[in-house]
Design a protein around this motif. Sequence first.
Motif, PDB file in Angstrom:
ATOM      1  N   GLU A  19      27.226  18.204  16.823  1.00 13.77           N
ATOM      2  CA  GLU A  19      28.449  17.382  16.846  1.00 13.77           C
ATOM      3  C   GLU A  19      29.011  17.342  18.258  1.00 13.77           C
ATOM      4  O   GLU A  19      29.454  16.313  18.749  1.00 13.77           O
ATOM      5  N   TYR A  20      28.988  18.508  18.924  1.00 14.81           N
ATOM      6  CA  TYR A  20      29.477  18.587  20.309  1.00 14.81           C
ATOM      7  C   TYR A  20      28.657  17.667  21.213  1.00 14.81           C
ATOM      8  O   TYR A  20      29.224  16.921  22.017  1.00 14.81           O
ATOM      9  N   GLU A  21      27.335  17.723  21.047  1.00 15.10           N
ATOM     10  CA  GLU A  21      26.473  16.904  21.913  1.00 15.10           C
ATOM     11  C   GLU A  21      26.783  15.424  21.750  1.00 15.10           C
ATOM     12  O   GLU A  21      26.680  14.653  22.692  1.00 15.10           O
ATOM     13  N   LYS A  22      27.218  15.026  20.530  1.00 17.05           N
ATOM     14  CA  LYS A  22      27.506  13.604  20.280  1.00 17.05           C
ATOM     15  C   LYS A  22      28.707  13.114  21.076  1.00 17.05           C
ATOM     16  O   LYS A  22      28.799  11.946  21.418  1.00 17.05           O
ATOM     17  N   VAL A  23      29.671  14.010  21.316  1.00 12.51           N
ATOM     18  CA  VAL A  23      30.923  13.572  21.956  1.00 12.51           C
ATOM     19  C   VAL A  23      31.070  14.044  23.396  1.00 12.51           C
ATOM     20  O   VAL A  23      31.902  13.531  24.138  1.00 12.51           O
ATOM     21  N   ASN A  24      30.269  15.022  23.782  1.00  8.97           N
ATOM     22  CA  ASN A  24      30.385  15.512  25.152  1.00  8.97           C
ATOM     23  C   ASN A  24      29.960  14.396  26.110  1.00  8.97           C
ATOM     24  O   ASN A  24      29.024  13.662  25.841  1.00  8.97           O
ATOM     25  N   GLY A  25      30.670  14.289  27.205  1.00 14.53           N
ATOM     26  CA  GLY A  25      30.320  13.263  28.196  1.00 14.53           C
ATOM     27  C   GLY A  25      30.813  11.885  27.821  1.00 14.53           C
ATOM     28  O   GLY A  25      30.403  10.884  28.422  1.00 14.53           O
ATOM     29  N   ALA A  26      31.712  11.803  26.829  1.00 11.84           N
ATOM     30  CA  ALA A  26      32.201  10.492  26.391  1.00 11.84           C
ATOM     31  C   ALA A  26      32.987   9.785  27.494  1.00 11.84           C
ATOM     32  O   ALA A  26      32.986   8.559  27.573  1.00 11.84           O
ATOM     33  N   TYR A  27      33.649  10.550  28.367  1.00 14.87           N
ATOM     34  CA  TYR A  27      34.488   9.941  29.411  1.00 14.87           C
ATOM     35  C   TYR A  27      34.209  10.554  30.760  1.00 14.87           C
ATOM     36  O   TYR A  27      34.105  11.778  30.880  1.00 14.87           O
ATOM     37  N   THR A  28      34.115   9.689  31.762  1.00 23.91           N
ATOM     38  CA  THR A  28      34.022  10.160  33.143  1.00 23.91           C
ATOM     39  C   THR A  28      34.961   9.299  33.975  1.00 23.91           C
ATOM     40  O   THR A  28      34.830   8.070  34.006  1.00 23.91           O
ATOM     41  N   ILE A  29      35.910   9.961  34.619  1.00 21.92           N
ATOM     42  CA  ILE A  29      36.855   9.231  35.468  1.00 21.92           C
ATOM     43  C   ILE A  29      36.239   9.131  36.863  1.00 21.92           C
ATOM     44  O   ILE A  29      35.875  10.151  37.468  1.00 21.92           O
ATOM     45  N   THR A  30      36.108   7.894  37.351  1.00 21.77           N
ATOM     46  CA  THR A  30      35.451   7.641  38.635  1.00 21.77           C
ATOM     47  C   THR A  30      36.394   6.851  39.549  1.00 21.77           C
ATOM     48  O   THR A  30      37.367   6.246  39.073  1.00 21.77           O
ATOM     49  N   PRO A  31      36.097   6.807  40.852  1.00 22.30           N
ATOM     50  CA  PRO A  31      36.904   5.971  41.748  1.00 22.30           C
ATOM     51  C   PRO A  31      36.912   4.503  41.293  1.00 22.30           C
ATOM     52  O   PRO A  31      37.930   3.818  41.409  1.00 22.30           O
ATOM     53  N   GLU A  32      35.803   4.033  40.745  1.00 19.04           N
ATOM     54  CA  GLU A  32      35.736   2.631  40.295  1.00 19.04           C
ATOM     55  C   GLU A  32      36.747   2.384  39.180  1.00 19.04           C
ATOM     56  O   GLU A  32      37.463   1.380  39.173  1.00 19.04           O
ATOM     57  N   LEU A  33      36.823   3.323  38.233  1.00 21.80           N
ATOM     58  CA  LEU A  33      37.777   3.162  37.136  1.00 21.80           C
ATOM     59  C   LEU A  33      39.213   3.175  37.683  1.00 21.80           C
ATOM     60  O   LEU A  33      40.063   2.383  37.266  1.00 21.80           O
TER      61      LEU A  33
END
Length: 325
Positions: free
Chosen positions: A257-271
Amino acid sequence: MQPNPAPARPLPADNVTNGLYGQDILSVKQFTPAMLDYVFRVADEMNTLVERFGSADLLQGKIMANLFYEPSTRTSSSFMAAMQRLGGQVIPINGVTFSSVSKGESLADTVRTLECYADVIVLRHPEAGSVAEAAHWASKPVISAGDGVGEHPTQALLDAYTIRRELGQLEGLTVGMVGDLRFGRTVHSLTRLLLDRNVKFRFVSPRLLRMPEEIRDEVSQAGGEFTEHEDVAEVIGEVDVLYVTRVQKERFTDLTEYEKVNGAYTITPELLQEAKEEMVVMHPLPRVGEITYEVDEDPRAAYFRQMQNGVYIRMALLAAVLGKA
Ligand code: ASP
């Protein structure tokens, strides 16, 4: 029946520390706006004190027990730094495997032991409600350093203090909270602390990690406004605060379950190009990939200043509960 109930606390009748003298700190709900202003004002003074003199002797002769049943870097070391900068001493108990807890000692007995040696106990524990239970048994003040998925009140205080320092106020802001809103205790506490500030909440998470119903209900009952999203791009242009959190791996019983949601968001300079010019990006830390290192260069990235503010807030709280502000 408790075999040996703790003696009654001194009445919070002092007007020097705004009622905080001798009190436990268990939830942000116990802070009135006046208390919050008081803590922020003292934190400003602590900041000046540290910059000018490094330390003071306000808490000389006082001892803090720092009891951590869960890993911690910032909370544990900033409480220790806060106590030591005010001239106090610390009993650090971080590796509970080396203490009597690993022999099966109950939490009640452990805190009743530590209060024989210390004037205040800082406690982090993996179970929600356990710090309140410890406080029930202790006659000295107990300060929560996070109780499982429950609350992390001193983090919320330093978060609100940071928002006020960065943006000048807490009132009427649009606050986006991103990531693990289900298990992240910092967002639970911060939401509660901002309830009466006319804040618009934007809760951004995978469905599995939604803000708990209990807290959504509290926002509604307080007449607050919140919306829920799965895509951070939907809110990036309107938020004054983007509060990013880590997926709390240690709370998952099923790691798939963790693997499914981990990495869902990454805040970048582009964002962040889509964000307001005057806004802040915050994170309670540690980050494990939610914010790229390039974002650190952006003046809106406030997470290192946020961490620094934690020392001043914890200095203010220790002085207040020990009646020395
Ligand atoms: N340091 C924060 C906490 O103890 C946030 C985190 O661990 O992700 O809750």
